[in-house]
Design an enzyme around this catalytic site. Structure first.
Site, PDB file in Angstrom:
ATOM      1  N   LYS A   1       0.836  -1.196   0.000  1.00 19.34           N
ATOM      2  CA  LYS A   1       0.000   0.000   0.000  1.00 19.34           C
ATOM      3  C   LYS A   1       0.878   1.256   0.000  1.00 19.34           C
ATOM      4  O   LYS A   1       2.095   1.174   0.176  1.00 19.34           O
ATOM      5  CB  LYS A   1      -0.899   0.005   1.241  1.00 19.34           C
ATOM      6  CG  LYS A   1      -0.140   0.086   2.555  1.00 19.34           C
ATOM      7  CD  LYS A   1      -1.065   0.117   3.748  1.00 19.34           C
ATOM      8  CE  LYS A   1      -0.249   0.227   5.047  1.00 19.34           C
ATOM      9  NZ  LYS A   1      -1.093   0.384   6.233  1.00 19.34           N
TER      10      LYS A   1
ATOM     11  N   ARG B   1      -9.678   0.502  15.972  1.00 18.94           N
ATOM     12  CA  ARG B   1      -9.621   1.235  14.704  1.00 18.94           C
ATOM     13  C   ARG B   1     -10.623   0.541  13.800  1.00 18.94           C
ATOM     14  O   ARG B   1     -11.816   0.552  14.069  1.00 18.94           O
ATOM     15  CB  ARG B   1      -8.180   1.234  14.176  1.00 18.94           C
ATOM     16  CG  ARG B   1      -7.891   2.296  13.135  1.00 18.94           C
ATOM     17  CD  ARG B   1      -6.429   2.300  12.711  1.00 18.94           C
ATOM     18  NE  ARG B   1      -6.031   1.062  12.065  1.00 18.94           N
ATOM     19  CZ  ARG B   1      -4.825   0.844  11.550  1.00 18.94           C
ATOM     20  NH1 ARG B   1      -3.888   1.777  11.640  1.00 18.94           N
ATOM     21  NH2 ARG B   1      -4.532  -0.309  10.961  1.00 18.94           N
TER      22      ARG B   1
ATOM     23  N   HIS C   1      -5.678  -6.812  13.585  1.00 20.28           N
ATOM     24  CA  HIS C   1      -4.414  -6.067  13.504  1.00 20.28           C
ATOM     25  C   HIS C   1      -3.982  -5.679  14.912  1.00 20.28           C
ATOM     26  O   HIS C   1      -4.810  -5.300  15.753  1.00 20.28           O
ATOM     27  CB  HIS C   1      -4.606  -4.814  12.650  1.00 20.28           C
ATOM     28  CG  HIS C   1      -3.324  -4.200  12.179  1.00 20.28           C
ATOM     29  ND1 HIS C   1      -2.357  -4.913  11.503  1.00 20.28           N
ATOM     30  CD2 HIS C   1      -2.838  -2.932  12.278  1.00 20.28           C
ATOM     31  CE1 HIS C   1      -1.342  -4.113  11.200  1.00 20.28           C
ATOM     32  NE2 HIS C   1      -1.609  -2.914  11.672  1.00 20.28           N
TER      33      HIS C   1
ATOM     34  N   ARG D   1       1.521 -10.760   7.495  1.00 19.61           N
ATOM     35  CA  ARG D   1       1.374  -9.565   6.668  1.00 19.61           C
ATOM     36  C   ARG D   1       2.519  -8.565   6.917  1.00 19.61           C
ATOM     37  O   ARG D   1       2.300  -7.482   7.456  1.00 19.61           O
ATOM     38  CB  ARG D   1       0.035  -8.870   6.962  1.00 19.61           C
ATOM     39  CG  ARG D   1      -1.204  -9.723   6.802  1.00 19.61           C
ATOM     40  CD  ARG D   1      -2.465  -8.866   6.918  1.00 19.61           C
ATOM     41  NE  ARG D   1      -2.462  -8.012   8.086  1.00 19.61           N
ATOM     42  CZ  ARG D   1      -3.002  -8.334   9.268  1.00 19.61           C
ATOM     43  NH1 ARG D   1      -3.584  -9.506   9.428  1.00 19.61           N
ATOM     44  NH2 ARG D   1      -2.961  -7.484  10.265  1.00 19.61           N
TER      45      ARG D   1
ATOM     46  N   TYR E   1      15.199  30.399   6.329  1.00 23.83           N
ATOM     47  CA  TYR E   1      14.094  31.131   6.962  1.00 23.83           C
ATOM     48  C   TYR E   1      14.256  31.197   8.474  1.00 23.83           C
ATOM     49  O   TYR E   1      14.556  30.198   9.140  1.00 23.83           O
ATOM     50  CB  TYR E   1      12.762  30.463   6.652  1.00 23.83           C
ATOM     51  CG  TYR E   1      12.287  30.630   5.231  1.00 23.83           C
ATOM     52  CD1 TYR E   1      12.258  31.867   4.608  1.00 23.83           C
ATOM     53  CD2 TYR E   1      11.850  29.525   4.509  1.00 23.83           C
ATOM     54  CE1 TYR E   1      11.821  32.015   3.309  1.00 23.83           C
ATOM     55  CE2 TYR E   1      11.393  29.660   3.203  1.00 23.83           C
ATOM     56  CZ  TYR E   1      11.379  30.905   2.605  1.00 23.83           C
ATOM     57  OH  TYR E   1      10.932  31.038   1.323  1.00 23.83           O
TER      58      TYR E   1
ATOM     59  N   CYS F   1      13.116  24.186   3.847  1.00 27.32           N
ATOM     60  CA  CYS F   1      12.149  24.952   3.057  1.00 27.32           C
ATOM     61  C   CYS F   1      11.323  24.003   2.186  1.00 27.32           C
ATOM     62  O   CYS F   1      11.511  22.798   2.193  1.00 27.32           O
ATOM     63  CB  CYS F   1      12.883  25.964   2.180  1.00 27.32           C
ATOM     64  SG  CYS F   1      14.055  26.994   3.084  1.00 27.32           S
ATOM     65  N   MET F   2      10.410  24.557   1.420  1.00 31.51           N
ATOM     66  CA  MET F   2       9.536  23.721   0.598  1.00 31.51           C
ATOM     67  C   MET F   2      10.313  22.900  -0.417  1.00 31.51           C
ATOM     68  O   MET F   2       9.992  21.732  -0.664  1.00 31.51           O
ATOM     69  CB  MET F   2       8.490  24.571  -0.119  1.00 31.51           C
ATOM     70  CG  MET F   2       7.498  23.758  -0.936  1.00 31.51           C
ATOM     71  SD  MET F   2       6.244  24.765  -1.748  1.00 31.51           S
ATOM     72  CE  MET F   2       5.273  25.312  -0.347  1.00 31.51           C
ATOM     73  N   ASP F   3      11.364  23.491  -1.006  1.00 32.95           N
ATOM     74  CA  ASP F   3      12.068  22.848  -2.104  1.00 32.95           C
ATOM     75  C   ASP F   3      13.555  22.640  -1.845  1.00 32.95           C
ATOM     76  O   ASP F   3      14.246  22.111  -2.725  1.00 32.95           O
ATOM     77  CB  ASP F   3      11.943  23.695  -3.382  1.00 32.95           C
ATOM     78  CG  ASP F   3      10.523  24.137  -3.641  1.00 32.95           C
ATOM     79  OD1 ASP F   3       9.658  23.262  -3.779  1.00 32.95           O
ATOM     80  OD2 ASP F   3      10.284  25.360  -3.691  1.00 32.95           O
TER      81      ASP F   3
END
Length: 410
Positions: free
Chosen positions: A67, A166, A198, A254, A300, A347-349
């Protein structure tokens, strides 16, 4: 296996000073990043990990959990490698993931999909021979109706909530789910292929909840069998229980994280001690290096300030690529022949490294994590540094980081 290396500008320029030679000698020998950045996936490692798990558990079948895009390793390539390693089943969360595996030609292994909401697209799943999970009587009735429309019999795994609280039927609701399943079996729309649950704390060795959940699971199976359910497989064990609790193995295990070579019990055993090999390494190339004086704030918020004149290196990966922002000032990275720590805010990138006075140039490789065998950080090191788990570190590596596969067909 691809073991080629891409020359850095430093090597191309023939700069063979003492620092540069030492760095080259110490660099992990997995090859260099071929572009801005990449996640290198060793399919031979996935194959070997599944083989090791099979050898460890003996009789029970192995369901390899693929998954979440194969835990970030690639849904279809990871699934193929797991099947090549002997996995007889594949596990996914969603119907869409299961159908993607079928569309890619993975027709031989059994596939179990276990997460759905009311009104799920059951019909294409059961028509494609996907095993599906039912947590409640109403959900099972939806599956039965879809099977009738598809003119087939749905293979259903009934889930008992043994204590994770769950997914799954609670103990009070279990008899109603069993009744619905028996009715659907009598009509020919459903076959109970499995009963499962589980574990909540299998990764905490000796946790008393494991024994309690095991008892609830065995009680639920016994009740179902007394009233006429004949499941093909009973399954409870995740990676941690697969590796540490043989009494939870039943007919099928699993493993998820262990398939990708990471330890589900890192406080107790390393991947190497468990016979596993990490399959993913994430690497990039320095986009820029520059000298700055002492006392300069970096990134930043200026959360890092240079203590002396130094070289800063810009790494073109950020939290949009899966680098946790929590790695600011703590994330470990291999660069210039040794480990560094991220300097300042992620940072983002992009993020920045303080490279000191070591000889580095734009284009030199940095490794965020890998197997750790040559000194580079591991996914577990990143998890420890950022207060999370290795599952999250590998799974969150973003789609704009290209996957480069070695050790088998993707």
């Amino acid at each position: 296996m691809d073991t080629g290396r891409t020359q850095s500008p430093r090597a191309a320029a023939g700069r063979q000073g003492a620092d540069g030679a030492a760095a080259c000698a110490a660099a992990p020998e997995h090859g260099s990043a071929t572009g801005r950045a990449e996640a290198r996936i060793d399919l031979a490692a996935i194959r070997a990990n599944v083989e090791a798990i099979r050898g460890r558990v003996g009789g029970p079948a192995v369901l390899a959990v693929v998954k979440a895009d194969g835990y970030g390793h690639g849904l279809v390539p990871a699934a193929r490698a797991a099947v090549d390693g002997g996995a007889g089943w594949l596990g996914v969360a969603t119907v869409e993931e299961a159908l993607a595996l079928r569309a890619a030609g993975l027709t031989a292994p059994r596939i179990l999909s276990w997460l759905a909401a009311p009104g799920e697209r059951w019909q294409p799943a059961v028509a494609a021979g996907v095993d599906v999970a039912a947590y409640s009587a109403w959900q099972l009735n939806e599956i039965a109706e879809a099977a009738e429309h598809a003119d087939t019999t749905a293979q259903v795994h009934l889930k008992i909530d043994s204590g994770l609280n769950r997914g799954g039927a609670g103990r009070k609701d279990w008899p109603a789910l069993i009744d619905a399943a028996l009715s659907a079996e009598a009509e020919g729309t459903v076959r109970v292929a499995g009963i499962w649950s589980h574990l909540a704390c299998a990764d905490e060795l000796g946790h008393p909840s494991v024994d309690r959940q095991l008892a609830v699971f065995e009680e639920a199976v016994a009740f179902a069998e007394r009233v006429g359910v004949r499941p093909e497989v009973r399954h409870l064990a995740n990676s941690a229980a697969t590796l540490t609790r043989p009494d939870t193995h039943f007919d099928l295990v699993r493993p998820g994280l262990a398939v990708y070579g990471l330890s589900p019990v890192p406080e107790v055993s390393s991947p190497e001690e468990l016979g596993l090999v990490p399959a993913m390494s994430v690497r990039a190339r320095l986009a820029l290096v520059k000298r700055v004086p002492a006392g300069e704030g970096v990134s930043y918020g200026h959360r890092y300030v240079t203590s002396a004149e130094t070289t800063l290196g810009l790494v073109p990966l950020g939290y949009a690529d899966g680098v946790p922002r929590a790695a600011s000032n703590v994330g470990p990275v291999w660069a210039g022949g040794r480990r560094r720590t991220i300097a300042g805010t992620v940072c983002m990138d992009q993020f920045v490294l303080d490279l000191g006075d070591d000889a580095t140039v734009a284009g030199d490789e940095v490794i965020l994590f890998g197997t750790g065998t040559s000194g580079e950080p591991t996914a577990q090191d990143w998890a420890d540094a950022t207060g999370t788990i290795s599952w999250e570190i590998v799974t969150r590596v973003g789609a704009r980081v290209p996957r480069h596969y070695v050790g088998g067909r993707a």
